[in-house]
Design an enzyme around this catalytic site. Structure first.
Site, PDB file in Angstrom:
ATOM      1  CB  THR A   4     -17.748  -9.143  48.449  1.00  0.00           C
ATOM      2  OG1 THR A   4     -17.654  -9.324  49.846  1.00  0.00           O
ATOM      3  CG2 THR A   4     -16.593  -8.328  47.936  1.00  0.00           C
ATOM      4  CE  LYS A  45     -25.998 -11.766  52.699  1.00  0.00           C
ATOM      5  NZ  LYS A  45     -26.869 -10.691  53.162  1.00  0.00           N
ATOM      6  CB  SER A  96     -12.606 -13.228  55.764  1.00  0.00           C
ATOM      7  OG  SER A  96     -13.257 -13.630  54.581  1.00  0.00           O
ATOM      8  CB  ALA A  97     -15.271 -18.128  55.415  1.00  0.00           C
ATOM      9  CB  SER A  98     -13.270 -14.842  51.473  1.00  0.00           C
ATOM     10  OG  SER A  98     -12.874 -14.711  50.131  1.00  0.00           O
ATOM     11  CE  LYS A  99      -9.432 -22.487  50.150  1.00  0.00           C
ATOM     12  NZ  LYS A  99     -10.647 -23.145  50.647  1.00  0.00           N
ATOM     13  CG  ASP A 111     -17.492 -11.507  57.772  1.00  0.00           C
ATOM     14  OD1 ASP A 111     -16.751 -12.387  57.307  1.00  0.00           O
ATOM     15  OD2 ASP A 111     -18.558 -11.151  57.224  1.00  0.00           O
ATOM     16  CG  LEU A 112     -13.544  -9.022  53.225  1.00  0.00           C
ATOM     17  CD1 LEU A 112     -12.914  -7.655  53.446  1.00  0.00           C
ATOM     18  CD2 LEU A 112     -12.586  -9.889  52.390  1.00  0.00           C
ATOM     19  CG  ASP A 113     -16.967 -11.691  51.565  1.00  0.00           C
ATOM     20  OD1 ASP A 113     -16.558 -10.906  50.701  1.00  0.00           O
ATOM     21  OD2 ASP A 113     -16.478 -12.822  51.744  1.00  0.00           O
ATOM     22  CE  LYS A 136     -16.160 -16.330  59.577  1.00  0.00           C
ATOM     23  NZ  LYS A 136     -16.413 -15.036  58.934  1.00  0.00           N
ATOM     24  CD  GLU A 149     -19.253 -13.098  60.657  1.00  0.00           C
ATOM     25  OE1 GLU A 149     -20.195 -12.899  59.881  1.00  0.00           O
ATOM     26  OE2 GLU A 149     -18.246 -13.737  60.323  1.00  0.00           O
ATOM     27  CG  ASP A 150     -22.356 -10.206  56.668  1.00  0.00           C
ATOM     28  OD1 ASP A 150     -21.387 -10.918  56.994  1.00  0.00           O
ATOM     29  OD2 ASP A 150     -22.874 -10.237  55.540  1.00  0.00           O
TER      30      ASP A 150
HETATM   31  C1  G6P Z   1     -17.387 -15.438  53.023  1.00  0.00           C
HETATM   32  C2  G6P Z   1     -18.720 -15.191  52.345  1.00  0.00           C
HETATM   33  C3  G6P Z   1     -19.280 -16.476  51.792  1.00  0.00           C
HETATM   34  C4  G6P Z   1     -18.249 -17.165  50.928  1.00  0.00           C
HETATM   35  C5  G6P Z   1     -17.009 -17.474  51.735  1.00  0.00           C
HETATM   36  C6  G6P Z   1     -15.922 -18.137  50.912  1.00  0.00           C
HETATM   37  O1  G6P Z   1     -17.612 -16.000  54.259  1.00  0.00           O
HETATM   38  O2  G6P Z   1     -19.653 -14.632  53.250  1.00  0.00           O
HETATM   39  O3  G6P Z   1     -20.439 -16.168  51.061  1.00  0.00           O
HETATM   40  O4  G6P Z   1     -18.758 -18.358  50.382  1.00  0.00           O
HETATM   41  O5  G6P Z   1     -16.506 -16.254  52.253  1.00  0.00           O
HETATM   42  O6  G6P Z   1     -15.441 -17.218  49.973  1.00  0.00           O
HETATM   43  P1  G6P Z   1     -14.476 -17.537  48.766  1.00  0.00           P
HETATM   44  O7  G6P Z   1     -14.083 -16.162  48.281  1.00  0.00           O
HETATM   45  O8  G6P Z   1     -13.300 -18.290  49.329  1.00  0.00           O
HETATM   46  O9  G6P Z   1     -15.236 -18.331  47.785  1.00  0.00           O
HETATM   47 MG    MG Z   2     -19.878 -11.888  55.939  1.00  0.00          MG
END
Ligand code: G6P
Ligand code: MG
Length: 216
Positions: free
Chosen positions: A17, A45, A114-117, A9-11, A145, A169-170
């Site tokens: 972050t 998270k 990672s779920a992050s865009k 996982d990233l964040d 997730k 994963e955190d």
């Molecule tokens: C990660 C973080 C979440 C965040 C998600 C979406 O999983 O742990 O806290 O909401 O990514 O991130 P984004 O950068 O796309 O808003």
């Molecule tokens: Mg995370």
């Protein structure tokens, strides 16, 4: 134990972050007239941006329409971008580079899940692109997730089976996603929150491959 790959996982695992997500959400909440605490933030998270917003609005007891929700999410993300566009490689969490160097030398494949865009923006900022054979981020998946889609996609792209991978994963939602996909799991953080993981470590600092693999 035949482990062929590690998915990170990233964040909160590679970079901290989570604090920037927290600050950006807190600012949005303040603008809407309520407080958003660090404890509340734990629920966000690993959770997608829009689902995070829903949880935040529930906490503040605010009801709104889809159009406003998109505006709120955009405003939070703009704030978040202000923070992450200033990130430097100094913000890579302790032990991460040493652990990745070690497993790469052992021919273990690596992926980011990672779920992050914003994952690619962050990887570029901290100069970590070369560490991952595969990157699956929020732009490539449709199910958040605890759905295992992000990790299954990473395993597929690496050409390995879930049981041959360890997911780091955190977030509880992330550990659940990995378990749902049939992966081995390392929780990075506190055992109270991540107790479902196969093993829990406080962070990657001082952690060796032998130590991780020895615990399975
Ligand atoms: C990660 C973080 C979440 C965040 C998600 C979406 O999983 O742990 O806290 O909401 O990514 O991130 P984004 O950068 O796309 O808003
Ligand atoms: Mg995370």
């Amino acid at each position: 134990m035949d482990i062929k790959a590690c998915i990170f996982d990233l964040d909160g695992v590679i970079v901290d972050t989570a604090k920037y997500h927290y600050l950006a959400w807190k600012e949005l909440a303040r603008g809407l007239g309520f407080d958003f605490t660090e404890k509340d933030n734990e629920q966000l998270k690993g959770v997608s941006r829009m689902r995070s917003l829903d949880i935040l609005l529930e906490i503040g007891n605010k009801k709104t329409d889809e159009e406003m929700k998109l505006k709120y999410a955009e405003s939070k993300n703009n704030k978040y971008l202000e923070y992450i566009l200033k990130m430097t490689p100094d913000e890579i969490l302790p032990g991460v580079i040493a652990f990745l160097d070690e497993i790469k030398a052992l021919q273990i494949q690596t992926a980011l899940g990672s779920a992050s865009k914003n994952a690619m923006t962050i990887l570029n900022r901290v100069k970590m692109n070369k560490y991952f054979d595969v990157v699956v981020d929020g732009t490539k998946v449709s199910k958040a997730k605890p759905d295992p889609e992000v990790f299954l996609k990473a395993a597929h792209e690496l050409g390995v089976k879930p049981e041959e991978c360890i997911v780091f994963e955190d977030a509880l939602a992330g550990i659940e996603a990995a378990i749902n996909g049939g992966f081995k799991t390392v929780g990075v953080g506190s055992p109270e929150i991540l107790g479902k993981a196969d093993i829990v470590i406080p962070g990657l600092e001082g952690i060796t491959w032998e130590e991780v693999i020895g615990k399975f």
